[in-house]
Design a protein around this motif. Structure first.
Motif, mmCIF file in Angstrom:
data_model
loop_
_atom_site.group_PDB
_atom_site.id
_atom_site.type_symbol
_atom_site.label_atom_id
_atom_site.label_comp_id
_atom_site.label_asym_id
_atom_site.label_seq_id
_atom_site.Cartn_x
_atom_site.Cartn_y
_atom_site.Cartn_z
ATOM 1 N N VAL A 189 -8.266 11.982 15.538
ATOM 2 C CA VAL A 189 -7.658 12.189 14.225
ATOM 3 C C VAL A 189 -7.529 13.678 13.905
ATOM 4 N N ALA A 190 -8.570 14.472 14.194
ATOM 5 C CA ALA A 190 -8.542 15.887 13.822
ATOM 6 C C ALA A 190 -7.392 16.649 14.482
ATOM 7 N N PRO A 191 -7.175 16.536 15.807
ATOM 8 C CA PRO A 191 -6.027 17.245 16.392
ATOM 9 C C PRO A 191 -4.686 16.767 15.850
ATOM 10 N N ILE A 192 -4.580 15.460 15.554
ATOM 11 C CA ILE A 192 -3.324 14.948 15.011
ATOM 12 C C ILE A 192 -3.052 15.541 13.637
ATOM 13 N N LEU A 193 -4.088 15.634 12.801
ATOM 14 C CA LEU A 193 -3.915 16.221 11.474
ATOM 15 C C LEU A 193 -3.504 17.687 11.558
ATOM 16 N N VAL A 194 -4.130 18.422 12.470
ATOM 17 C CA VAL A 194 -3.765 19.829 12.643
ATOM 18 C C VAL A 194 -2.322 19.942 13.148
ATOM 19 N N PHE A 195 -1.934 19.065 14.078
ATOM 20 C CA PHE A 195 -0.564 19.073 14.596
ATOM 21 C C PHE A 195 0.445 18.815 13.472
ATOM 22 N N LEU A 196 0.155 17.813 12.635
ATOM 23 C CA LEU A 196 1.063 17.512 11.527
ATOM 24 C C LEU A 196 1.128 18.671 10.530
ATOM 25 N N LEU A 197 -0.012 19.328 10.289
ATOM 26 C CA LEU A 197 -0.020 20.475 9.393
ATOM 27 C C LEU A 197 0.839 21.612 9.948
ATOM 28 N N VAL A 198 0.691 21.901 11.250
ATOM 29 C CA VAL A 198 1.489 22.966 11.864
ATOM 30 C C VAL A 198 2.966 22.623 11.822
ATOM 31 N N MET A 199 3.312 21.368 12.124
ATOM 32 C CA MET A 199 4.714 20.973 12.064
ATOM 33 C C MET A 199 5.270 21.092 10.653
ATOM 34 N N GLY A 200 4.456 20.733 9.656
ATOM 35 C CA GLY A 200 4.909 20.850 8.272
ATOM 36 C C GLY A 200 5.138 22.299 7.870
ATOM 37 N N LEU A 201 4.206 23.174 8.216
ATOM 38 C CA LEU A 201 4.368 24.590 7.895
ATOM 39 C C LEU A 201 5.559 25.192 8.636
ATOM 40 N N TRP A 202 5.727 24.783 9.889
ATOM 41 C CA TRP A 202 6.868 25.257 10.663
ATOM 42 C C TRP A 202 8.181 24.833 10.001
ATOM 43 N N THR A 203 8.265 23.569 9.587
ATOM 44 C CA THR A 203 9.485 23.064 8.946
ATOM 45 C C THR A 203 9.761 23.794 7.638
ATOM 46 N N ILE A 204 8.734 23.995 6.836
ATOM 47 C CA ILE A 204 8.914 24.697 5.554
ATOM 48 C C ILE A 204 9.380 26.128 5.789
ATOM 49 N N ALA A 205 8.748 26.818 6.750
ATOM 50 C CA ALA A 205 9.136 28.196 7.019
ATOM 51 C C ALA A 205 10.569 28.290 7.507
ATOM 52 N N SER A 206 10.980 27.352 8.362
ATOM 53 C CA SER A 206 12.325 27.411 8.928
ATOM 54 C C SER A 206 13.399 27.084 7.894
ATOM 55 N N HIS A 207 13.137 26.093 7.038
ATOM 56 C CA HIS A 207 14.166 25.631 6.107
ATOM 57 C C HIS A 207 14.189 26.414 4.793
ATOM 58 N N PHE A 208 13.043 26.903 4.352
ATOM 59 C CA PHE A 208 12.975 27.460 3.004
ATOM 60 C C PHE A 208 12.607 28.945 2.955
ATOM 61 N N LEU A 209 11.967 29.490 3.984
ATOM 62 C CA LEU A 209 11.534 30.872 3.934
ATOM 63 C C LEU A 209 12.424 31.818 4.724
ATOM 64 N N ILE A 210 13.150 31.288 5.685
ATOM 65 C CA ILE A 210 14.009 32.127 6.527
ATOM 66 C C ILE A 210 15.457 31.927 6.095
ATOM 67 N N PRO A 211 16.219 32.990 5.879
ATOM 68 C CA PRO A 211 17.635 32.838 5.495
ATOM 69 C C PRO A 211 18.431 32.090 6.571
ATOM 70 N N GLN A 212 19.514 31.468 6.126
ATOM 71 C CA GLN A 212 20.325 30.652 7.020
ATOM 72 C C GLN A 212 20.834 31.453 8.210
ATOM 73 N N GLU A 213 21.244 32.721 7.964
ATOM 74 C CA GLU A 213 21.806 33.519 9.054
ATOM 75 C C GLU A 213 20.755 33.973 10.057
ATOM 76 N N SER A 214 19.469 33.903 9.687
ATOM 77 C CA SER A 214 18.390 34.305 10.591
ATOM 78 C C SER A 214 17.585 33.125 11.120
ATOM 79 N N ARG A 215 18.055 31.920 10.848
ATOM 80 C CA ARG A 215 17.273 30.748 11.221
ATOM 81 C C ARG A 215 17.165 30.568 12.726
ATOM 82 N N PHE A 216 18.039 31.202 13.489
ATOM 83 C CA PHE A 216 17.932 31.096 14.953
ATOM 84 C C PHE A 216 16.638 31.720 15.465
ATOM 85 N N LEU A 217 16.009 32.601 14.669
ATOM 86 C CA LEU A 217 14.743 33.206 15.086
ATOM 87 C C LEU A 217 13.605 32.188 15.102
ATOM 88 N N LEU A 218 13.654 31.226 14.189
ATOM 89 C CA LEU A 218 12.645 30.162 14.148
ATOM 90 C C LEU A 218 13.328 28.860 13.759
#
Length: 291
Positions: free
Chosen positions: A39-68
């Motif tokens: 359970v612990a590694p799965i929770l950490v994996f889901l947390l990382v995926m969630g943070l990655w998704t938020i950073a890519s969609h909401f924190l990085i501008p559309q024209e720079s999204r190819f970086l992440l």
């Protein structure tokens, strides 16, 4: 279990009888795994995926999204696309072959040197400083030299893997061999065991846990060595290192991240294999100690 008689006359040896009503004996991995280890590694994996998704969609501008790029883009363009998948898996197989060959050679050479150093103090004084020097040499500085001396294909990449992954094997094996107590050596000598018998029946079994710990470290380093060597040697079958450079030039971040994640997965699988062996060795040592 020893129980004293009520009148204090003597003691009676009573055989321990297993309690049928007690809790069931715990099974060891891989037969049973504690839920927290899953359970612990799965929770950490889901947390990382969630943070990655938020950073890519909401924190990085559309024209720079190819970086992440978001995780779904990495999966669709790196794994689900047939052309990219075939290209990456073919390169990964080349990297795995070199890493495995280098790891096997590093284990054989490292154990041999550690055994030699454990048997003669002069050998340890003569060889161990050079093992330390080997660990401190910048790999990127000597990779071109290996290309000049041995060519730019399979053998040179294997040499880089051996160089990177050799020191942990030597250090951990030597530590395990020297961890045997003098009293144990004296006991074997008392029973007429020569130095070779003490090495095979006393020192090597006692050193196994430390040796496998060194193997676990070297496994990941062998994968890194294979990628670094392939990054610089541009001949032969392309590996992950060369594909990473190609994707960098193309700004194909999705494929680049896929190659990085899959190569990390190879190192993780090798670590799990040696970790499983370490558990088996620890249980065998525990059984012998209990006996």
């Amino acid at each position: 279990m020893t129980a004293a008689a009520a009148d204090g006359i003597g003691a009676v040896e009573v055989s321990a009888v297993p309690d049928e009503t007690g809790p069931a004996r715990k099974l060891h991995w891989p037969f049973a795994i504690a839920p927290i280890r899953v359970v612990a590694p799965i929770l950490v994996f889901l947390l990382v995926m969630g943070l990655w998704t938020i950073a890519s969609h909401f924190l990085i501008p559309q024209e720079s999204r190819f970086l992440l790029p978001p995780p779904e883009a990495v999966v669709s363009k790196g794994l689900l696309d047939a052309t990219a998948r075939t290209e990456i898996l073919s390169a990964l197989w080349s990297t795995v072959q070199i890493a495995l060959v280098g790891l096997v050679i590093a284990i054989a050479v490292g154990v041999a040197f550690a055994v030699l150093m454990s048997q003669a103090r002069w050998a340890e004084y003569s060889l161990y400083p050079y093992a330390v020097i080997l660990q401190t040499i910048p790999v990127l500085a000597v990779v071109p030299l290996f290309g000049f001396w041995f060519g730019y294909e399979f053998s040179s990449r294997v040499i880089v893997c051996v160089m990177v992954s050799l020191f942990p094997v030597i250090t951990n094996t030597l530590f395990g061999l020297k961890s045997v107590q003098p009293a144990e050596h004296d006991l074997f000598s008392l029973h007429g065991a020569n130095r070779w018998q003490q090495l095979l029946k006393l020192q090597l079994p006692a050193a196994l846990p430390a040796m496998i710990s060194g193997f676990k470290i070297s496994a990941g380093m062998a994968v890194i060595g294979s990628i670094v060597a392939d990054f610089f040697f541009r001949q032969g079958d392309p590996g992950i290192g060369r594909m990473i450079d190609v994707y960098r030039q193309r700004l194909a971040t999705e494929q680049l991240l896929t190659a990085l994640l899959l190569s990390s997965l190879v190192g993780l699988v090798l670590f799990w294999i040696f970790d499983f062996l370490a558990g088996r060795v620890d249980r065998a040592h525990g059984k012998r100690a209990g006996a």
